[in-house]
Design a protein around this motif. Sequence first.
Motif, short mmCIF file in Angstrom:
data_model
loop_
_atom_site.label_atom_id
_atom_site.label_comp_id
_atom_site.label_asym_id
_atom_site.label_seq_id
_atom_site.Cartn_x
_atom_site.Cartn_y
_atom_site.Cartn_z
N LEU A 108 0.81 -1.22 0.00
CA LEU A 108 0.00 0.00 0.00
C LEU A 108 0.84 1.27 0.00
N GLY A 109 2.16 1.12 0.04
CA GLY A 109 3.03 2.30 0.04
C GLY A 109 2.94 3.10 1.32
N LEU A 110 2.80 2.41 2.44
CA LEU A 110 2.68 3.06 3.74
C LEU A 110 3.85 2.68 4.63
N SER A 111 4.03 3.39 5.73
CA SER A 111 5.03 3.00 6.72
C SER A 111 4.47 1.86 7.55
N VAL A 112 5.36 1.07 8.15
CA VAL A 112 4.92 -0.04 8.99
C VAL A 112 4.13 0.48 10.18
N GLU A 113 4.55 1.60 10.74
CA GLU A 113 3.83 2.18 11.88
C GLU A 113 2.41 2.57 11.51
N THR A 114 2.26 3.13 10.32
CA THR A 114 0.91 3.51 9.86
C THR A 114 0.04 2.27 9.68
N VAL A 115 0.63 1.21 9.14
CA VAL A 115 -0.11 -0.04 8.97
C VAL A 115 -0.52 -0.60 10.33
N LYS A 116 0.36 -0.54 11.31
CA LYS A 116 0.02 -1.01 12.65
C LYS A 116 -1.18 -0.26 13.20
N ASP A 117 -1.20 1.06 12.95
CA ASP A 117 -2.33 1.87 13.42
C ASP A 117 -3.63 1.44 12.74
N HIS A 118 -3.54 1.19 11.42
CA HIS A 118 -4.73 0.76 10.67
C HIS A 118 -5.20 -0.62 11.15
N VAL A 119 -4.27 -1.55 11.35
CA VAL A 119 -4.64 -2.88 11.83
C VAL A 119 -5.31 -2.79 13.19
N ALA A 120 -4.75 -1.97 14.08
CA ALA A 120 -5.36 -1.80 15.41
C ALA A 120 -6.77 -1.24 15.29
N ALA A 121 -6.95 -0.29 14.37
CA ALA A 121 -8.28 0.30 14.17
C ALA A 121 -9.27 -0.74 13.63
N VAL A 122 -8.80 -1.59 12.72
CA VAL A 122 -9.66 -2.63 12.15
C VAL A 122 -10.08 -3.62 13.24
N LEU A 123 -9.12 -4.03 14.08
CA LEU A 123 -9.44 -4.98 15.15
C LEU A 123 -10.43 -4.37 16.13
N ARG A 124 -10.24 -3.07 16.44
CA ARG A 124 -11.19 -2.41 17.34
C ARG A 124 -12.58 -2.35 16.72
N ALA A 125 -12.63 -2.04 15.42
CA ALA A 125 -13.93 -1.95 14.74
C ALA A 125 -14.66 -3.29 14.75
N LEU A 126 -13.88 -4.37 14.63
CA LEU A 126 -14.47 -5.71 14.63
C LEU A 126 -14.75 -6.21 16.05
N GLY A 127 -14.16 -5.54 17.05
CA GLY A 127 -14.34 -5.97 18.42
C GLY A 127 -13.56 -7.21 18.76
N VAL A 128 -12.37 -7.36 18.13
CA VAL A 128 -11.54 -8.55 18.35
C VAL A 128 -10.14 -8.11 18.77
N SER A 129 -9.32 -9.10 19.14
CA SER A 129 -7.99 -8.77 19.62
C SER A 129 -6.87 -9.47 18.87
N SER A 130 -7.20 -10.22 17.83
CA SER A 130 -6.16 -10.90 17.06
C SER A 130 -6.57 -11.05 15.61
N ARG A 131 -5.60 -11.34 14.76
CA ARG A 131 -5.86 -11.53 13.34
C ARG A 131 -6.76 -12.74 13.10
N THR A 132 -6.51 -13.81 13.83
CA THR A 132 -7.34 -15.01 13.65
C THR A 132 -8.79 -14.73 13.97
N GLN A 133 -9.04 -14.00 15.06
CA GLN A 133 -10.40 -13.64 15.41
C GLN A 133 -11.01 -12.75 14.33
N ALA A 134 -10.20 -11.88 13.74
CA ALA A 134 -10.69 -11.00 12.67
C ALA A 134 -11.12 -11.82 11.46
N VAL A 135 -10.32 -12.82 11.09
CA VAL A 135 -10.65 -13.68 9.96
C VAL A 135 -11.99 -14.38 10.20
#
Length: 242
Positions: free
Chosen positions: A195-222
């Motif tokens: 996506l042409g982003l920094s790793v830190e920015t991606v971490k922020d986006h991943v954290a936001a996605v997990l919060r939106a889904l109400g989960v705490s891990s990638r497996t739970q998100a899947v």
Amino acid sequence: MKVLLIDDHPLILSALQSVIQGLGSHVSVIGVGSARATRETLKRDSDFDLVLLDLHLGDADGFELLAELRSSYPALPVVVVSASDRASDVIRAIDLGAMGFVPKRASNETLFEALHMVMSGGIYVPPMTLGSERRAEKPEGDTVPSVLHVVGQSALDSGFQTQPALDAIGLTPRQTEVLALLLQGQPNKMIARELGLSVETVKDHVAAVLRALGVSSRTQAVLAVSQMSQQSGGFAAWRKSK
């Protein structure tokens, strides 16, 4: 489409072969009854489009074979077809890289739906698994993330007819892109590069996605996204509608 079936029960293997062959003349099916035969078959010819794997094999642990297949043939999607529908088994299989989990008690229509979803780039898990944990005492040692209780309760309340909608979680377009790559198992560094982003920015986006889904891990998100997207024809179809 070329499919490899792995099941050590001859009658079930034969039945599955007939069912999958029923998808059409464009489908060819090869059945094997052991982990050893699986390795030998793939060594001779790894040009398969899909693998259906039973977890209970006479010469190997199905989870270990799943991990081996995902490591040796990362581009080959594997769908678990199992007599078990325990949430812990579903979670473990998805965590090891399975693209789907179909209980053997499922109907042919459900199996076809699952295979279509997987071949379209989605992930399938059975809706009944999550709600059924509410109806019976959990087996000892069976741990279920909170998101599964939430999704399961929604399914239970609605008679297993509907799931929470992806639209309701309110992801931004960038977060949707991050989620799509997360569902493919991409690590943060690869998502950042894609996506042409920094790793830190991606971490922020991943954290936001997990919060939106109400989960705490990638497996739970899947698992959560799989449940949510089944009513809209899969995550890919939902993305196109945005």
